[in-house]
Design a protein around this motif. Sequence first.
Motif, short mmCIF file in Angstrom:
data_model
loop_
_atom_site.label_atom_id
_atom_site.label_comp_id
_atom_site.label_asym_id
_atom_site.label_seq_id
_atom_site.Cartn_x
_atom_site.Cartn_y
_atom_site.Cartn_z
N ALA A 35 0.83 -1.20 0.00
CA ALA A 35 0.00 0.00 0.00
C ALA A 35 0.87 1.25 0.00
O ALA A 35 0.52 2.26 -0.59
N THR A 38 2.38 1.83 -3.52
CA THR A 38 1.41 2.21 -4.53
C THR A 38 0.41 3.23 -3.99
O THR A 38 -0.66 3.38 -4.53
N VAL A 44 -4.33 6.34 -7.25
CA VAL A 44 -4.82 4.97 -7.12
C VAL A 44 -6.33 4.88 -6.98
O VAL A 44 -6.99 5.85 -6.59
N ASP A 45 -6.84 3.69 -7.34
CA ASP A 45 -8.25 3.35 -7.20
C ASP A 45 -9.17 4.35 -7.92
O ASP A 45 -10.23 4.72 -7.43
N ARG A 46 -8.73 4.78 -9.08
CA ARG A 46 -9.47 5.74 -9.90
C ARG A 46 -9.34 5.31 -11.36
O ARG A 46 -8.28 4.86 -11.77
N ILE A 61 -6.19 1.81 -14.65
CA ILE A 61 -6.65 1.86 -13.27
C ILE A 61 -5.52 1.33 -12.41
O ILE A 61 -5.19 0.15 -12.47
N LEU A 63 -4.59 0.16 -9.14
CA LEU A 63 -5.22 -0.29 -7.90
C LEU A 63 -4.22 -0.22 -6.74
O LEU A 63 -3.02 -0.43 -6.93
N SER A 64 -4.72 0.05 -5.55
CA SER A 64 -3.85 0.19 -4.38
C SER A 64 -3.20 -1.13 -3.97
O SER A 64 -2.26 -1.12 -3.19
N ASP A 65 -3.67 -2.25 -4.51
CA ASP A 65 -3.04 -3.54 -4.19
C ASP A 65 -1.85 -3.85 -5.09
O ASP A 65 -1.27 -4.92 -5.02
N THR A 128 -10.04 11.81 -15.44
CA THR A 128 -10.89 10.87 -14.70
C THR A 128 -12.08 10.50 -15.56
O THR A 128 -12.63 11.33 -16.29
#
Length: 141
Positions: A35, A38, A44-46, A61, A63-65, A128
Amino acid sequence: MTSKAALFALLAMWGVGSTACLPAFAEEAAPAESAVKTGKAGLVDRVWTKADGDLPGVMKIFLSDGTLVQDSCWETHRLSPWELTSDTALKWNEDGMDITADIVSLTDAELVLKLKLGNDAVEEKYVTATVPYVCPDMPKS
């Protein structure tokens, strides 16, 4: 014999041996470092859609993972590992090749990346995504 059958039934109901595959256990066991690597705020997560270019629906995209989802209206989606390499740079892997990029600018509405592709540098601008979004009909030849 009935006690063995009852014990087996209880173990089966409790899911003994099958819980190691649950995502919750994988998340708990994973270090929080991913986390941090990233966790660039706003990135992230957008869902980011490509603003320049003439082909619609290109999206990234982060992702935070640590998973990068890439998709478009005409290609199959791709999942790749990604990470921040500094406060202003990131990298991901495509087909065994690392793609590095500088974050030229990042706001709530816009992301500009400068991709380093061999000896070339290509700038890509993303915004976005608007919701809802449906890919336009692609002409069939």
